[in-house]
Design a protein around this motif. Sequence first.
Motif, PDB file in Angstrom:
ATOM      1  N   ARG A   1      41.057  15.791  53.641  1.00 25.10           N
ATOM      2  CA  ARG A   1      41.575  16.989  54.307  1.00 25.10           C
ATOM      3  C   ARG A   1      42.628  17.697  53.459  1.00 25.10           C
ATOM      4  N   VAL A   2      42.944  17.129  52.292  1.00 25.25           N
ATOM      5  CA  VAL A   2      43.924  17.726  51.393  1.00 25.25           C
ATOM      6  C   VAL A   2      43.147  18.497  50.331  1.00 25.25           C
ATOM      7  N   PRO A   3      43.460  19.783  50.132  1.00 26.81           N
ATOM      8  CA  PRO A   3      42.703  20.564  49.154  1.00 26.81           C
ATOM      9  C   PRO A   3      42.983  20.119  47.719  1.00 26.81           C
ATOM     10  N   GLY A   4      42.020  20.383  46.869  1.00 26.51           N
ATOM     11  CA  GLY A   4      42.180  20.081  45.457  1.00 26.51           C
ATOM     12  C   GLY A   4      41.714  18.688  45.096  1.00 26.51           C
ATOM     13  N   HIS A   5      41.664  18.439  43.806  1.00 31.60           N
ATOM     14  CA  HIS A   5      41.172  17.184  43.254  1.00 31.60           C
ATOM     15  C   HIS A   5      42.248  16.103  43.387  1.00 31.60           C
ATOM     16  N   PRO A   6      42.013  15.088  44.248  1.00 32.61           N
ATOM     17  CA  PRO A   6      43.020  14.040  44.424  1.00 32.61           C
ATOM     18  C   PRO A   6      42.994  13.041  43.268  1.00 32.61           C
ATOM     19  N   THR A   7      44.103  12.385  43.059  1.00 31.33           N
ATOM     20  CA  THR A   7      44.166  11.304  42.082  1.00 31.33           C
ATOM     21  C   THR A   7      43.779   9.995  42.765  1.00 31.33           C
ATOM     22  N   TYR A   8      43.482   8.999  41.962  1.00 32.35           N
ATOM     23  CA  TYR A   8      43.169   7.672  42.492  1.00 32.35           C
ATOM     24  C   TYR A   8      44.336   7.151  43.332  1.00 32.35           C
ATOM     25  N   ARG A   9      45.529   7.307  42.820  1.00 29.24           N
ATOM     26  CA  ARG A   9      46.726   6.842  43.537  1.00 29.24           C
ATOM     27  C   ARG A   9      46.859   7.548  44.894  1.00 29.24           C
ATOM     28  N   GLU A  10      46.624   8.856  44.923  1.00 32.03           N
ATOM     29  CA  GLU A  10      46.716   9.602  46.186  1.00 32.03           C
ATOM     30  C   GLU A  10      45.677   9.118  47.185  1.00 32.03           C
ATOM     31  N   VAL A  11      44.439   8.908  46.730  1.00 31.84           N
ATOM     32  CA  VAL A  11      43.392   8.423  47.627  1.00 31.84           C
ATOM     33  C   VAL A  11      43.733   7.024  48.131  1.00 31.84           C
ATOM     34  N   CYS A  12      44.193   6.152  47.237  1.00 34.11           N
ATOM     35  CA  CYS A  12      44.548   4.779  47.631  1.00 34.11           C
ATOM     36  C   CYS A  12      45.684   4.737  48.642  1.00 34.11           C
ATOM     37  N   SER A  13      46.510   5.775  48.678  1.00 29.17           N
ATOM     38  CA  SER A  13      47.602   5.819  49.656  1.00 29.17           C
ATOM     39  C   SER A  13      47.071   5.960  51.072  1.00 29.17           C
ATOM     40  N   GLY A  14      45.842   6.482  51.201  1.00 33.97           N
ATOM     41  CA  GLY A  14      45.255   6.715  52.515  1.00 33.97           C
ATOM     42  C   GLY A  14      45.703   8.016  53.157  1.00 33.97           C
ATOM     43  N   LEU A  15      46.543   8.773  52.482  1.00 33.91           N
ATOM     44  CA  LEU A  15      47.113   9.983  53.079  1.00 33.91           C
ATOM     45  C   LEU A  15      46.262  11.236  52.894  1.00 33.91           C
ATOM     46  N   THR A  16      45.287  11.207  51.984  1.00 34.54           N
ATOM     47  CA  THR A  16      44.489  12.414  51.726  1.00 34.54           C
ATOM     48  C   THR A  16      43.276  12.535  52.642  1.00 34.54           C
ATOM     49  N   GLY A  17      42.856  11.422  53.232  1.00 30.14           N
ATOM     50  CA  GLY A  17      41.669  11.418  54.081  1.00 30.14           C
ATOM     51  C   GLY A  17      40.370  11.239  53.311  1.00 30.14           C
TER      52      GLY A  17
END
Length: 182
Positions: A40-56
Amino acid sequence: MQTEALEEATLGAGCFWCIEAVLQELDGVESVVSGYSGGRVPGHPTYREVCSGLTGHAEVVRVRFNPERISFRDLLVVFLSTHDPTTLNRQGADRGTQYRSVIFHHNKEQEKTARGVIEEMQPYFPERIVTEVSPLSNFYEADPEHQEFYRRNPGMGYCRVVIDPKLRKLRELFADRLKKHV
């Protein structure tokens, strides 16, 4: 020379390293790319961001396959058989929405097939299949170090403990579906 028309599927089964290693062995699968979808977060997420669980986003693979050699239905049967589709937001020790079991369909036909395969396979599982079926809205390719992970690191502890058993199960249940050179 006539090139065969390939189709795409986007699937998540927990860690993308696992499902990548499994699907790469199937006859008819031309490529498997690890990445992220469903956030649900726009743009290309990083691995760390995805692993946080906060991007959806979920860890997924984009599979290009030849439907003359393996159907989308058969791809889904292997997919559901080689991970636990009955655990919500986790696979093994990996926990969080980023590890959910998910089929991101590319069109209505894939959606119908996905729902049908889940219904067809439900009797083989003691718990309810919780695999999400959602339309594909985005796909972001993971960094190069996450591509071909098992092939580059077969001796790594994670690969030996988590991925090797999935590959053994694949080879036992679907030997007739494997690439001949694998």
